[in-house]
Write an enzyme that holds these catalytic residues in place. Structure first.
Site, PDB file in Angstrom:
ATOM      1  N   SER A   7     -16.306  -6.881  -4.322  1.00  0.00           N
ATOM      2  CA  SER A   7     -15.258  -7.381  -5.410  1.00  0.00           C
ATOM      3  C   SER A   7     -16.353  -7.467  -6.445  1.00  0.00           C
ATOM      4  CB  SER A   7     -14.849  -8.536  -5.029  1.00  0.00           C
ATOM      5  OG  SER A   7     -14.215  -9.229  -6.147  1.00  0.00           O
ATOM      6  N   HIS A  32     -13.307  -3.343  -5.432  1.00  0.00           N
ATOM      7  CA  HIS A  32     -12.167  -4.100  -5.478  1.00  0.00           C
ATOM      8  C   HIS A  32     -12.241  -4.909  -6.820  1.00  0.00           C
ATOM      9  CE1 HIS A  32      -9.246  -7.080  -3.511  1.00  0.00           C
ATOM     10  NE2 HIS A  32      -9.749  -8.085  -4.071  1.00  0.00           N
ATOM     11  N   ASP A  34     -10.523  -7.715  -9.147  1.00  0.00           N
ATOM     12  CA  ASP A  34      -9.755  -8.970  -9.111  1.00  0.00           C
ATOM     13  C   ASP A  34      -9.442  -9.244 -10.646  1.00  0.00           C
ATOM     14  OD1 ASP A  34      -9.656  -9.754  -6.452  1.00  0.00           O
ATOM     15  OD2 ASP A  34     -11.836 -10.119  -6.640  1.00  0.00           O
ATOM     16  N   MET A  67      -3.617 -10.659  -9.651  1.00  0.00           N
ATOM     17  CA  MET A  67      -3.058 -12.203  -9.531  1.00  0.00           C
ATOM     18  C   MET A  67      -2.501 -12.485 -10.571  1.00  0.00           C
ATOM     19  SD  MET A  67      -6.617 -13.247  -7.283  1.00  0.00           S
ATOM     20  CE  MET A  67      -7.432 -11.653  -7.587  1.00  0.00           C
ATOM     21  N   MET A 136      -4.751 -12.695   2.171  1.00  0.00           N
ATOM     22  CA  MET A 136      -5.718 -13.519   1.422  1.00  0.00           C
ATOM     23  C   MET A 136      -6.346 -14.516   2.784  1.00  0.00           C
ATOM     24  SD  MET A 136      -6.106 -12.563  -1.574  1.00  0.00           S
ATOM     25  CE  MET A 136      -7.154 -14.008  -2.024  1.00  0.00           C
ATOM     26  N   GLY A 143     -14.068 -16.633  -6.617  1.00  0.00           N
ATOM     27  CA  GLY A 143     -14.833 -16.066  -5.464  1.00  0.00           C
ATOM     28  C   GLY A 143     -15.778 -17.230  -4.808  1.00  0.00           C
ATOM     29  N   ASP A 174      -9.313 -10.518   2.333  1.00  0.00           N
ATOM     30  CA  ASP A 174     -10.113 -10.958   1.167  1.00  0.00           C
ATOM     31  C   ASP A 174     -10.263 -12.298   0.898  1.00  0.00           C
ATOM     32  OD1 ASP A 174     -10.756 -10.710  -1.482  1.00  0.00           O
ATOM     33  OD2 ASP A 174      -8.989 -10.209  -2.451  1.00  0.00           O
TER      34      ASP A 174
END
Ligand code: DX5
Ligand code: ZN
Length: 218
Positions: A7, A32, A34, A67, A136, A143, A174
């Site tokens: 990520s 990844h 975010d 998100m 999740m 993070g 994740d």
């Protein structure tokens, strides 16, 4: 083989090209990304501009985790800038099926993300509409949080439901994945692990990927 998706949320953005190049050369499988909007979660991160940059830096598939509220308004821009997979949170939409169909129609793979408190049972009816389910294992928003152990059971339930119905849906986990937690999720039957801090905050991201990879081989 379990795939590894670093990520970039944990990367050093003053040197994004170098950071992405290191993990790509180390043989990771996806990147990844975010995306946070300050509404679905408190933090704000980045949007299609960074997807476009990552797409130009790297040949890796871009795994975009939205998100955000009203993801249906943004998916086209993310796909145009290079998203290969788009996951929307089931908690963020009223009608997930129409958004998931739009993602596929626009040419990306469609994923559904589940917060730690969201039950698996509510999303089993969506399995035929998706390519990936993102479980999740921390509360979304940042993070470097601690892995929530009970997620192992959720992964097992999903794995069984997917295999029993002979569907081609990957399970991705994740949050809080590191050498101490990765074996639990590998045993539970996960296909893709996301790792932020464990890779990018390591003094040697390439070795961190190699270690995670080794630990997933059961
Ligand atoms: C959390 C994000 C995760 C997170 C992973 O909202 O979706 O991708 O950044 O980071 P680590 O591996 O550090 O928990
Ligand atoms: Zn994520």
């Amino acid at each position: 083989m379990v795939e590894i998706a670093p990520s970039i949320l944990s990367a050093d953005f003053s040197n994004l090209t170098e950071q992405i190049t290191v993990v790509e050369r180390a043989g990771c499988d996806l990147l990844h990304i975010d995306v946070m909007d300050g509404q679905f979660v408190e933090n704000i991160t980045f949007g299609p501009l960074i997807v476009d940059a990552a797409n130009r830096i790297s040949d890796l598939p871009l795994d975009v985790h939205l998100m955000i509220v009203e993801p249906e308004r943004q998916i086209e821009k993310f796909i145009q800038t290079g998203a290969d997979i788009i996951s929307i949170h089931v908690e963020a939409v009223q009608e997930p099926v129409s958004v998931l169909r739009d993602i596929r129609r626009l040419g990306a793979l469609a994923g559904v993300a589940l917060n730690p408190d969201t039950e698996v049972e509510g999303v089993l009816t969506l399995l035929g509409e998706i390519d990936l389910i993102l479980v999740m294992s921390v509360y979304p928003g940042m993070g470097g949080q601690r892995f929530i152990d009970s997620v192992g059971q959720k992964i097992e339930t999903l794995r069984k439901a997917i295999d029993d119905s002979n569907l081609d849906v990957k399970v991705e986990v994740d949050g809080g994945i590191n050498p101490s937690t990765v074996q639990l999720v590998a045993r539970a039957g996960v296909d893709i692990i996301v790792a932020g801090d464990a890779v990018f905050r390591s003094p040697d991201p390439a070795s961190a990927i190699a270690e995670l990879r080794k630990l997933t081989i059961l």
